[in-house]
Design a protein around this motif. Sequence first.
Motif, PDB file in Angstrom:
ATOM      1  N   MET A  47      -6.760   9.684   8.623  1.00 58.67           N
ATOM      2  CA  MET A  47      -6.297   9.215   7.316  1.00 58.67           C
ATOM      3  C   MET A  47      -5.449  10.282   6.618  1.00 58.67           C
ATOM      4  N   LYS A  48      -5.851  11.546   6.771  1.00 56.38           N
ATOM      5  CA  LYS A  48      -5.079  12.615   6.135  1.00 56.38           C
ATOM      6  C   LYS A  48      -3.670  12.670   6.706  1.00 56.38           C
ATOM      7  N   SER A  49      -3.564  12.465   8.005  1.00 53.55           N
ATOM      8  CA  SER A  49      -2.240  12.535   8.620  1.00 53.55           C
ATOM      9  C   SER A  49      -1.340  11.424   8.092  1.00 53.55           C
ATOM     10  N   VAL A  50      -1.915  10.245   7.831  1.00 45.07           N
ATOM     11  CA  VAL A  50      -1.113   9.136   7.298  1.00 45.07           C
ATOM     12  C   VAL A  50      -0.623   9.484   5.902  1.00 45.07           C
ATOM     13  N   ILE A  51      -1.492  10.075   5.090  1.00 41.69           N
ATOM     14  CA  ILE A  51      -1.099  10.466   3.726  1.00 41.69           C
ATOM     15  C   ILE A  51      -0.024  11.551   3.793  1.00 41.69           C
ATOM     16  N   LEU A  52      -0.210  12.525   4.673  1.00 40.11           N
ATOM     17  CA  LEU A  52       0.779  13.589   4.814  1.00 40.11           C
ATOM     18  C   LEU A  52       2.124  13.030   5.280  1.00 40.11           C
ATOM     19  N   MET A  53       2.080  12.085   6.204  1.00 41.30           N
ATOM     20  CA  MET A  53       3.320  11.470   6.674  1.00 41.30           C
ATOM     21  C   MET A  53       4.004  10.712   5.532  1.00 41.30           C
ATOM     22  N   PHE A  54       3.209  10.025   4.720  1.00 37.56           N
ATOM     23  CA  PHE A  54       3.760   9.264   3.599  1.00 37.56           C
ATOM     24  C   PHE A  54       4.404  10.207   2.583  1.00 37.56           C
ATOM     25  N   VAL A  55       3.682  11.275   2.235  1.00 37.58           N
ATOM     26  CA  VAL A  55       4.215  12.244   1.268  1.00 37.58           C
ATOM     27  C   VAL A  55       5.454  12.923   1.842  1.00 37.58           C
ATOM     28  N   GLY A  56       5.408  13.277   3.115  1.00 32.08           N
ATOM     29  CA  GLY A  56       6.568  13.900   3.744  1.00 32.08           C
ATOM     30  C   GLY A  56       7.774  12.973   3.748  1.00 32.08           C
ATOM     31  N   GLY A  57       7.525  11.691   3.990  1.00 31.61           N
ATOM     32  CA  GLY A  57       8.618  10.718   3.959  1.00 31.61           C
ATOM     33  C   GLY A  57       9.225  10.597   2.575  1.00 31.61           C
ATOM     34  N   LEU A  58       8.366  10.574   1.549  1.00 33.62           N
ATOM     35  CA  LEU A  58       8.866  10.498   0.172  1.00 33.62           C
ATOM     36  C   LEU A  58       9.696  11.728  -0.168  1.00 33.62           C
ATOM     37  N   LEU A  59       9.169  12.898   0.163  1.00 35.16           N
ATOM     38  CA  LEU A  59       9.901  14.134  -0.143  1.00 35.16           C
ATOM     39  C   LEU A  59      11.225  14.167   0.617  1.00 35.16           C
ATOM     40  N   GLY A  60      11.193  13.766   1.863  1.00 35.72           N
ATOM     41  CA  GLY A  60      12.422  13.759   2.648  1.00 35.72           C
ATOM     42  C   GLY A  60      13.453  12.795   2.098  1.00 35.72           C
ATOM     43  N   SER A  61      12.994  11.629   1.650  1.00 40.49           N
ATOM     44  CA  SER A  61      13.929  10.643   1.117  1.00 40.49           C
ATOM     45  C   SER A  61      14.506  11.099  -0.220  1.00 40.49           C
ATOM     46  N   LEU A  62      13.764  11.927  -0.947  1.00 38.68           N
ATOM     47  CA  LEU A  62      14.274  12.451  -2.221  1.00 38.68           C
ATOM     48  C   LEU A  62      15.213  13.630  -1.985  1.00 38.68           C
ATOM     49  N   ILE A  63      14.867  14.480  -1.031  1.00 36.19           N
ATOM     50  CA  ILE A  63      15.652  15.691  -0.790  1.00 36.19           C
ATOM     51  C   ILE A  63      16.985  15.342  -0.124  1.00 36.19           C
ATOM     52  N   GLY A  64      16.977  14.358   0.762  1.00 38.59           N
ATOM     53  CA  GLY A  64      18.192  13.998   1.498  1.00 38.59           C
ATOM     54  C   GLY A  64      19.388  13.708   0.612  1.00 38.59           C
ATOM     55  N   PRO A  65      19.283  12.745  -0.302  1.00 44.13           N
ATOM     56  CA  PRO A  65      20.429  12.432  -1.173  1.00 44.13           C
ATOM     57  C   PRO A  65      20.843  13.607  -2.056  1.00 44.13           C
ATOM     58  N   VAL A  66      19.862  14.397  -2.501  1.00 45.21           N
ATOM     59  CA  VAL A  66      20.193  15.555  -3.345  1.00 45.21           C
ATOM     60  C   VAL A  66      21.043  16.543  -2.550  1.00 45.21           C
TER      61      VAL A  66
END
Length: 52
Positions: A1-20
């Motif tokens: 479960m922790k890995s799923v949360i980490l993947m989700f948070v990592g995806g959010l951060l990546g999607s925010l950092i990419g356009p910036v």
Amino acid sequence: MKSVILMFVGGLLGSLIGPVVALVGVAAGYVVGLAPTHSVVLKPSEEHSHCR
């Protein structure tokens, strides 16, 4: 479960950092592209001012 949360948070951060990062790159390219044109445009005007 922790890995799923980490993947989700990592995806959010990546999607925010990419356009910036993309916007910063575009802005930097725009500034770098303007610098030579301004220097080229200013040089003839300086030469004309010396001729007067």
